[in-house]
Write an enzyme that holds these catalytic residues in place. Structure first.
Site, mmCIF file in Angstrom:
data_model
loop_
_atom_site.group_PDB
_atom_site.id
_atom_site.type_symbol
_atom_site.label_atom_id
_atom_site.label_comp_id
_atom_site.label_asym_id
_atom_site.label_seq_id
_atom_site.Cartn_x
_atom_site.Cartn_y
_atom_site.Cartn_z
ATOM 1 N N GLY A 37 1.876 40.700 -13.674
ATOM 2 C CA GLY A 37 0.617 41.370 -13.330
ATOM 3 C C GLY A 37 0.121 40.917 -11.979
ATOM 4 N N ASN A 38 -1.110 41.265 -11.667
ATOM 5 C CA ASN A 38 -1.714 40.825 -10.402
ATOM 6 C C ASN A 38 -3.215 40.646 -10.585
ATOM 7 O OD1 ASN A 38 -3.187 43.372 -9.490
ATOM 8 N ND2 ASN A 38 -1.118 44.173 -9.814
ATOM 9 N N ARG A 39 -3.888 40.174 -9.535
ATOM 10 C CA ARG A 39 -5.282 39.745 -9.640
ATOM 11 C C ARG A 39 -6.305 40.852 -9.410
ATOM 12 N NH1 ARG A 39 -5.381 34.430 -10.189
ATOM 13 N NH2 ARG A 39 -3.647 33.189 -9.376
ATOM 14 N N SER A 40 -5.903 42.101 -9.425
ATOM 15 C CA SER A 40 -6.879 43.185 -9.244
ATOM 16 C C SER A 40 -7.863 43.211 -10.421
ATOM 17 C CB SER A 40 -6.142 44.525 -9.158
ATOM 18 O OG SER A 40 -7.074 45.579 -9.240
ATOM 19 N N ALA A 56 -3.951 48.561 -7.969
ATOM 20 C CA ALA A 56 -2.944 47.635 -7.442
ATOM 21 C C ALA A 56 -1.701 47.793 -8.317
ATOM 22 C CB ALA A 56 -3.473 46.209 -7.466
#
Ligand code: C5P
Length: 218
Positions: A29-32, A96
């Site tokens: 995943g990512n930090r969006s 994102a």
């Protein structure tokens, strides 16, 4: 005044991260946080637009008048966006989206083997959602985001042209800016114009973005 331009316009927004499964319990995943996309959707709703929001996994709620479609992976987001984009006037891709996903999403939890000291995870490219929409729906005004840590404007300019977008919002991230924060500083870029906004809340940036879109496209 701006409400006159947005009244009845159909806007599709994507927001948040995507999660790319490795197995039933793990993902990339990512930090969006989804805050920028949700702020755009809410600001457009207040201006009288008919808003559809395709959201990755986020801890945010949307006004009941916003039609919301929740998705998890980039492939699901592409399917939802493709289904919703027909009959839209504008698509703003604030999500994102993961560039790559694990080649295999295993249906059982991956086990570490006794004595195993490393593991290799093979990734494959995800579809580029915003570039796909820009190519297939030339009548839709397509806006992308470019979250960059360095050479922000140059990278964003190149990205707009390469993906065939009508507009891109350059966005510096890292050092407490952009992701997971309430404030932002966008530079709005079309082929013909560039406008650097003063740093402010994501809803104020959203308002100025929607004003710029109205000025340049309807
Ligand atoms: O190439 P990059 O990920 O930096 O591009 C960012 C822009 O492209 C954003 O508007 C994002 O929503 C969109 N994007 C996409 N599908 C991808 C990757 C990015 O729509 N697979």
């Amino acid at each position: 005044e701006l409400a006159k331009h947005w009244q009845g316009k159909r806007l599709l927004v994507s927001a948040g991260p995507t999660q790319e499964a490795m197995d039933p319990v793990r993902f990339l995943g990512n930090r969006s946080s989804g805050k920028m996309g949700f702020a755009i959707a809410e600001t457009a709703r207040k201006l009288g637009a008919v808003v559809t929001l395709v959201a990755g996994p986020v801890a945010l709620s949307a006004h009941p008048e916003i039609r919301r479609v929740d998705v998890v992976s980039a492939q699901e987001m592409l399917a939802a966006v493709t289904e919703q984009v027909k009959q839209q006037d504008v698509f703003i891709s604030a999500a994102a989206v993961a560039d790559f996903r694990p080649e295999t999403a295993h249906d059982r939890k991956l086990k570490k083997q006794a004595g195993q000291d490393d593991m290799t995870l093979r990734l494959v490219k995800n579809p580029d959602i915003v570039a796909t929409v820009a190519q297939q729906y030339p009548d839709v005004f397509v806006v992308g985001f470019a979250a960059e840590t360095d050479d922000v404007l140059a990278h964003a300019r190149e990205k707009r042209a390469r993906k065939g977008l009508d507009m891109i919002c350059a966005n510096r991230v890292g050092d407490g800016l952009g992701f997971e924060t309430d404030d932002n500083q966008l530079t709005l870029m079309t082929e013909a114009q560039e406008r650097a906004l003063t740093p402010s809340s994501k809803s104020q940036q959203a308002f100025e973005l929607l004003a710029f879109i109205a000025e340049t496209s309807f």
